[in-house]
Design a protein around this motif. Sequence first.
Motif, PDB file in Angstrom:
ATOM      1  N   ASP A  85      -4.413 -67.371  30.315  1.00  0.00           N
ATOM      2  CA  ASP A  85      -2.971 -67.413  30.551  1.00  0.00           C
ATOM      3  C   ASP A  85      -2.515 -66.131  29.556  1.00  0.00           C
ATOM      4  O   ASP A  85      -1.428 -65.554  29.245  1.00  0.00           O
ATOM      5  N   LEU A  86      -2.938 -66.040  27.942  1.00  0.00           N
ATOM      6  CA  LEU A  86      -2.515 -64.790  27.384  1.00  0.00           C
ATOM      7  C   LEU A  86      -2.401 -63.666  28.201  1.00  0.00           C
ATOM      8  O   LEU A  86      -1.729 -62.663  27.776  1.00  0.00           O
ATOM      9  N   MET A  87      -3.516 -63.133  29.809  1.00  0.00           N
ATOM     10  CA  MET A  87      -3.838 -62.151  29.905  1.00  0.00           C
ATOM     11  C   MET A  87      -2.335 -62.208  30.906  1.00  0.00           C
ATOM     12  O   MET A  87      -2.261 -61.278  31.420  1.00  0.00           O
ATOM     13  N   GLY A  88      -1.418 -63.173  31.415  1.00  0.00           N
ATOM     14  CA  GLY A  88      -1.357 -63.132  32.444  1.00  0.00           C
ATOM     15  C   GLY A  88      -1.796 -63.892  33.935  1.00  0.00           C
ATOM     16  O   GLY A  88      -0.850 -63.444  34.497  1.00  0.00           O
ATOM     17  N   PHE A  89      -2.435 -64.053  33.631  1.00  0.00           N
ATOM     18  CA  PHE A  89      -3.625 -64.237  35.116  1.00  0.00           C
ATOM     19  C   PHE A  89      -3.532 -65.631  35.387  1.00  0.00           C
ATOM     20  O   PHE A  89      -2.694 -66.776  34.586  1.00  0.00           O
ATOM     21  N   ASN A  90      -2.932 -66.272  36.987  1.00  0.00           N
ATOM     22  CA  ASN A  90      -2.378 -67.809  37.043  1.00  0.00           C
ATOM     23  C   ASN A  90      -3.815 -68.345  37.032  1.00  0.00           C
ATOM     24  O   ASN A  90      -3.629 -69.925  37.789  1.00  0.00           O
ATOM     25  N   ASP A  91      -4.925 -67.793  37.244  1.00  0.00           N
ATOM     26  CA  ASP A  91      -6.180 -68.459  37.460  1.00  0.00           C
ATOM     27  C   ASP A  91      -7.465 -68.331  36.277  1.00  0.00           C
ATOM     28  O   ASP A  91      -7.463 -67.155  36.107  1.00  0.00           O
ATOM     29  N   GLY A 135     -19.079 -59.450  34.552  1.00  0.00           N
ATOM     30  CA  GLY A 135     -19.464 -58.112  35.566  1.00  0.00           C
ATOM     31  C   GLY A 135     -18.953 -58.146  36.708  1.00  0.00           C
ATOM     32  O   GLY A 135     -19.106 -57.822  37.636  1.00  0.00           O
ATOM     33  N   GLU A 136     -18.716 -59.274  37.768  1.00  0.00           N
ATOM     34  CA  GLU A 136     -18.776 -59.297  38.926  1.00  0.00           C
ATOM     35  C   GLU A 136     -17.801 -59.165  39.753  1.00  0.00           C
ATOM     36  O   GLU A 136     -17.582 -58.322  40.089  1.00  0.00           O
ATOM     37  N   TYR A 137     -16.452 -58.708  38.111  1.00  0.00           N
ATOM     38  CA  TYR A 137     -15.297 -57.774  39.507  1.00  0.00           C
ATOM     39  C   TYR A 137     -14.878 -56.716  37.441  1.00  0.00           C
ATOM     40  O   TYR A 137     -15.071 -56.915  36.462  1.00  0.00           O
ATOM     41  N   LYS A 138     -14.204 -55.690  38.128  1.00  0.00           N
ATOM     42  CA  LYS A 138     -13.755 -54.484  36.328  1.00  0.00           C
ATOM     43  C   LYS A 138     -12.489 -55.192  36.449  1.00  0.00           C
ATOM     44  O   LYS A 138     -11.608 -55.437  37.422  1.00  0.00           O
ATOM     45  N   PHE A 139     -13.053 -54.743  35.241  1.00  0.00           N
ATOM     46  CA  PHE A 139     -11.204 -55.115  34.157  1.00  0.00           C
ATOM     47  C   PHE A 139     -10.413 -54.545  34.688  1.00  0.00           C
ATOM     48  O   PHE A 139     -11.212 -53.521  34.997  1.00  0.00           O
ATOM     49  N   ASN A 140      -9.157 -53.580  35.239  1.00  0.00           N
ATOM     50  CA  ASN A 140      -8.536 -52.936  35.727  1.00  0.00           C
ATOM     51  C   ASN A 140      -7.829 -52.200  34.905  1.00  0.00           C
ATOM     52  O   ASN A 140      -8.108 -53.084  33.203  1.00  0.00           O
ATOM     53  N   PRO A 141      -8.167 -51.103  34.688  1.00  0.00           N
ATOM     54  CA  PRO A 141      -7.041 -49.969  33.482  1.00  0.00           C
ATOM     55  C   PRO A 141      -6.577 -49.914  32.797  1.00  0.00           C
ATOM     56  O   PRO A 141      -6.878 -50.524  30.957  1.00  0.00           O
ATOM     57  N   GLU A 142      -5.447 -51.223  33.571  1.00  0.00           N
ATOM     58  CA  GLU A 142      -4.375 -51.219  32.291  1.00  0.00           C
ATOM     59  C   GLU A 142      -4.731 -53.193  32.100  1.00  0.00           C
ATOM     60  O   GLU A 142      -3.368 -53.403  30.312  1.00  0.00           O
ATOM     61  N   GLU A 143      -4.896 -53.977  31.772  1.00  0.00           N
ATOM     62  CA  GLU A 143      -6.155 -54.651  31.303  1.00  0.00           C
ATOM     63  C   GLU A 143      -6.778 -54.274  30.411  1.00  0.00           C
ATOM     64  O   GLU A 143      -6.948 -55.337  28.832  1.00  0.00           O
ATOM     65  N   PRO A 179      -6.375 -52.765  27.726  1.00  0.00           N
ATOM     66  CA  PRO A 179      -5.632 -52.436  25.989  1.00  0.00           C
ATOM     67  C   PRO A 179      -5.112 -54.276  25.802  1.00  0.00           C
ATOM     68  O   PRO A 179      -5.176 -54.438  24.480  1.00  0.00           O
ATOM     69  N   ALA A 180      -4.952 -54.756  26.981  1.00  0.00           N
ATOM     70  CA  ALA A 180      -4.410 -55.815  26.218  1.00  0.00           C
ATOM     71  C   ALA A 180      -5.653 -56.570  26.276  1.00  0.00           C
ATOM     72  O   ALA A 180      -5.549 -57.387  25.342  1.00  0.00           O
ATOM     73  N   VAL A 181      -6.647 -57.309  26.411  1.00  0.00           N
ATOM     74  CA  VAL A 181      -7.378 -57.790  25.975  1.00  0.00           C
ATOM     75  C   VAL A 181      -7.938 -56.912  24.706  1.00  0.00           C
ATOM     76  O   VAL A 181      -8.636 -58.338  24.302  1.00  0.00           O
ATOM     77  N   ALA A 182      -8.167 -55.995  24.579  1.00  0.00           N
ATOM     78  CA  ALA A 182      -8.425 -55.257  23.046  1.00  0.00           C
ATOM     79  C   ALA A 182      -7.318 -55.845  21.907  1.00  0.00           C
ATOM     80  O   ALA A 182      -7.627 -56.378  20.449  1.00  0.00           O
ATOM     81  N   LYS A 183      -6.280 -55.666  22.418  1.00  0.00           N
ATOM     82  CA  LYS A 183      -4.844 -56.485  21.225  1.00  0.00           C
ATOM     83  C   LYS A 183      -5.621 -57.968  20.731  1.00  0.00           C
ATOM     84  O   LYS A 183      -5.127 -58.335  20.828  1.00  0.00           O
ATOM     85  N   ILE A 184      -5.765 -58.680  22.414  1.00  0.00           N
ATOM     86  CA  ILE A 184      -5.774 -59.988  22.175  1.00  0.00           C
ATOM     87  C   ILE A 184      -7.164 -60.562  21.231  1.00  0.00           C
ATOM     88  O   ILE A 184      -6.670 -61.564  20.207  1.00  0.00           O
ATOM     89  N   LEU A 185      -8.171 -59.868  21.668  1.00  0.00           N
ATOM     90  CA  LEU A 185      -9.241 -60.104  20.774  1.00  0.00           C
ATOM     91  C   LEU A 185      -9.303 -59.358  19.207  1.00  0.00           C
ATOM     92  O   LEU A 185     -10.509 -59.210  18.709  1.00  0.00           O
ATOM     93  N   ASP A 186      -8.324 -58.642  18.853  1.00  0.00           N
ATOM     94  CA  ASP A 186      -8.331 -58.290  17.809  1.00  0.00           C
ATOM     95  C   ASP A 186     -10.096 -56.683  17.779  1.00  0.00           C
ATOM     96  O   ASP A 186     -10.813 -56.496  16.848  1.00  0.00           O
TER      97      ASP A 186
END
Length: 80
Positions: A25-31, A41-49, A51-58
């Motif tokens: 939800d915090l990342m804006g994923f619908n699922d 590790g089944e899929y790679k994080f997109n480069p634009e995701e 910074p959001a992960v880093a911010k959410i998780l400090d």
Amino acid sequence: MYAVNLKLIKEKRVEKGYSFSKIADLMGFNDKAKYYRREKGEYKFNPEELPAVAKILDIPISKIFVLKVSKIETNKEVTK
């Protein structure tokens, strides 16, 4: 070559008490599966995701990446 530090991402998510649904939800994923597959590790994080992960998780963005040593490089060291 660098890789995303999935272990650190998981540790920080668990430390903060975030479920897969909450962080999705915090990342804006619908699922939640979209986030789950990335953290596993089944899929790679997109480069634009990232910074959001880093911010959410400090997590400092520089800690998101780890140096990945290939098997070929490891074998060269062993044979020396």
